[in-house]
Design a protein around this motif. Sequence first.
Motif, mmCIF file in Angstrom:
data_model
loop_
_atom_site.group_PDB
_atom_site.id
_atom_site.type_symbol
_atom_site.label_atom_id
_atom_site.label_comp_id
_atom_site.label_asym_id
_atom_site.label_seq_id
_atom_site.Cartn_x
_atom_site.Cartn_y
_atom_site.Cartn_z
ATOM 1 N N GLY A 32 1.098 -1.268 -0.059
ATOM 2 C CA GLY A 32 -0.004 0.238 -0.120
ATOM 3 C C GLY A 32 0.802 0.983 -0.346
ATOM 4 O O GLY A 32 0.485 2.013 0.012
ATOM 5 N N LYS A 33 1.920 1.137 -0.127
ATOM 6 C CA LYS A 33 2.512 2.384 -0.005
ATOM 7 C C LYS A 33 4.202 2.733 -1.712
ATOM 8 O O LYS A 33 4.029 1.241 -1.724
ATOM 9 C CB LYS A 33 3.765 2.431 1.192
ATOM 10 C CG LYS A 33 3.072 3.225 1.931
ATOM 11 C CD LYS A 33 4.091 2.615 3.914
ATOM 12 C CE LYS A 33 3.325 2.765 4.602
ATOM 13 N NZ LYS A 33 4.134 2.752 5.841
ATOM 14 N N GLN A 34 4.257 3.739 -2.064
ATOM 15 C CA GLN A 34 5.027 3.673 -2.879
ATOM 16 C C GLN A 34 6.591 3.709 -2.627
ATOM 17 O O GLN A 34 7.177 4.081 -1.702
ATOM 18 C CB GLN A 34 5.280 4.806 -3.901
ATOM 19 C CG GLN A 34 3.820 4.800 -3.874
ATOM 20 C CD GLN A 34 4.016 4.067 -5.887
ATOM 21 O OE1 GLN A 34 3.046 3.675 -6.081
ATOM 22 N NE2 GLN A 34 4.334 4.175 -6.893
ATOM 23 N N LYS A 35 7.388 2.765 -3.163
ATOM 24 C CA LYS A 35 8.621 1.800 -2.396
ATOM 25 C C LYS A 35 9.590 2.177 -3.995
ATOM 26 O O LYS A 35 9.370 1.930 -4.974
ATOM 27 C CB LYS A 35 8.873 1.360 -2.697
ATOM 28 C CG LYS A 35 8.326 0.329 -1.187
ATOM 29 C CD LYS A 35 8.673 0.758 0.514
ATOM 30 C CE LYS A 35 8.003 0.503 1.838
ATOM 31 N NZ LYS A 35 8.534 0.819 2.853
ATOM 32 N N PHE A 36 10.580 2.513 -3.430
ATOM 33 C CA PHE A 36 11.633 2.685 -4.261
ATOM 34 C C PHE A 36 12.393 1.375 -4.709
ATOM 35 O O PHE A 36 12.982 0.701 -3.529
ATOM 36 C CB PHE A 36 13.299 3.538 -4.245
ATOM 37 C CG PHE A 36 12.823 5.256 -4.751
ATOM 38 C CD1 PHE A 36 12.644 5.564 -5.672
ATOM 39 C CD2 PHE A 36 12.154 5.779 -3.442
ATOM 40 C CE1 PHE A 36 12.048 6.728 -5.853
ATOM 41 C CE2 PHE A 36 11.672 7.336 -3.708
ATOM 42 C CZ PHE A 36 11.876 7.873 -4.876
ATOM 43 N N ILE A 37 12.644 0.589 -6.164
ATOM 44 C CA ILE A 37 13.277 -0.783 -6.193
ATOM 45 C C ILE A 37 14.412 -0.195 -7.025
ATOM 46 O O ILE A 37 14.449 0.411 -8.480
ATOM 47 C CB ILE A 37 12.384 -1.444 -6.593
ATOM 48 C CG1 ILE A 37 11.144 -1.494 -6.014
ATOM 49 C CG2 ILE A 37 12.910 -2.864 -7.102
ATOM 50 C CD1 ILE A 37 9.890 -2.281 -6.514
ATOM 51 N N CYS A 38 15.865 -0.872 -6.527
ATOM 52 C CA CYS A 38 16.713 -0.459 -7.349
ATOM 53 C C CYS A 38 16.712 -2.293 -8.003
ATOM 54 O O CYS A 38 16.761 -3.137 -7.392
ATOM 55 C CB CYS A 38 17.872 -0.870 -6.578
ATOM 56 S SG CYS A 38 19.433 0.150 -6.951
ATOM 57 N N VAL A 41 14.156 -3.929 -2.842
ATOM 58 C CA VAL A 41 13.645 -2.732 -2.022
ATOM 59 C C VAL A 41 14.212 -1.266 -1.328
ATOM 60 O O VAL A 41 15.391 -1.844 0.066
ATOM 61 C CB VAL A 41 12.301 -3.565 -1.673
ATOM 62 C CG1 VAL A 41 11.420 -2.269 -0.758
ATOM 63 C CG2 VAL A 41 11.707 -3.950 -2.820
ATOM 64 N N LEU A 42 13.938 -0.924 -1.898
ATOM 65 C CA LEU A 42 15.610 0.190 -1.170
ATOM 66 C C LEU A 42 15.214 0.515 0.200
ATOM 67 O O LEU A 42 14.007 1.956 0.182
ATOM 68 C CB LEU A 42 15.702 1.865 -1.900
ATOM 69 C CG LEU A 42 16.770 1.312 -3.483
ATOM 70 C CD1 LEU A 42 17.216 2.132 -4.232
ATOM 71 C CD2 LEU A 42 18.228 0.101 -2.300
ATOM 72 N N LYS A 95 16.092 3.576 3.475
ATOM 73 C CA LYS A 95 17.073 4.626 4.595
ATOM 74 C C LYS A 95 17.829 4.842 4.760
ATOM 75 O O LYS A 95 18.814 5.005 3.872
ATOM 76 C CB LYS A 95 16.185 5.365 4.798
ATOM 77 C CG LYS A 95 16.508 7.015 5.109
ATOM 78 C CD LYS A 95 15.405 7.344 6.379
ATOM 79 C CE LYS A 95 16.660 8.709 6.921
ATOM 80 N NZ LYS A 95 15.184 9.872 7.580
ATOM 81 N N THR A 96 18.052 3.091 4.979
ATOM 82 C CA THR A 96 19.232 3.076 5.172
ATOM 83 C C THR A 96 20.718 2.265 3.807
ATOM 84 O O THR A 96 21.411 2.953 3.502
ATOM 85 C CB THR A 96 19.862 1.763 6.193
ATOM 86 O OG1 THR A 96 19.780 2.142 7.570
ATOM 87 C CG2 THR A 96 21.102 1.064 5.998
ATOM 88 N N ASN A 97 19.773 1.703 2.927
ATOM 89 C CA ASN A 97 20.235 1.193 1.575
ATOM 90 C C ASN A 97 20.401 2.873 0.842
ATOM 91 O O ASN A 97 21.375 2.973 -0.336
ATOM 92 C CB ASN A 97 19.946 0.371 0.787
ATOM 93 C CG ASN A 97 20.353 -1.126 1.685
ATOM 94 O OD1 ASN A 97 21.214 -1.452 2.021
ATOM 95 N ND2 ASN A 97 18.996 -1.703 1.330
ATOM 96 N N TRP A 98 19.510 2.878 0.862
ATOM 97 C CA TRP A 98 19.282 4.635 -0.151
ATOM 98 C C TRP A 98 20.588 5.534 -0.004
ATOM 99 O O TRP A 98 21.221 5.756 -0.874
ATOM 100 C CB TRP A 98 18.066 5.022 -0.069
ATOM 101 C CG TRP A 98 17.951 6.668 -0.667
ATOM 102 C CD1 TRP A 98 18.585 7.717 -0.528
ATOM 103 C CD2 TRP A 98 17.144 6.563 -1.985
ATOM 104 N NE1 TRP A 98 18.122 8.502 -1.324
ATOM 105 C CE2 TRP A 98 16.938 8.097 -2.383
ATOM 106 C CE3 TRP A 98 16.668 5.641 -2.669
ATOM 107 C CZ2 TRP A 98 16.557 8.462 -3.463
ATOM 108 C CZ3 TRP A 98 15.910 6.341 -3.640
ATOM 109 C CH2 TRP A 98 16.476 7.630 -4.510
#
Length: 105
Positions: free
Chosen positions: A18-24, A34-35, A37-40
Amino acid sequence: GKEATVKITHVSTDEIGGKQKFICYFAGKQKGLVLNKTNWNNIVKITGHEDSDDWTGSSVCLYETMVDFQGESVPAVRVKSAPSSAAPQKPVRQSSADMNDEIGF
């Protein structure tokens, strides 16, 4: 305990839980990471770019470590700098004609 050096191909967003997530995504790999905050933040430090569009082509090292999550120790994937790919250079041999054995003091 394994590590994998991978090259970033792109970052996209997707709805997860249900949330937009950044995926690398990485070259030669089907699954993305899935990124959090730590990995970003680690990728920003490694690449020197806050804009994920500028990460393309950058190499990073993925590794597994244990983290605390909701009171339990669980495995997680983390990102760090890729090992240097530069091969050590062989020392240059000098011929005896190039050597100067004089001590100038």
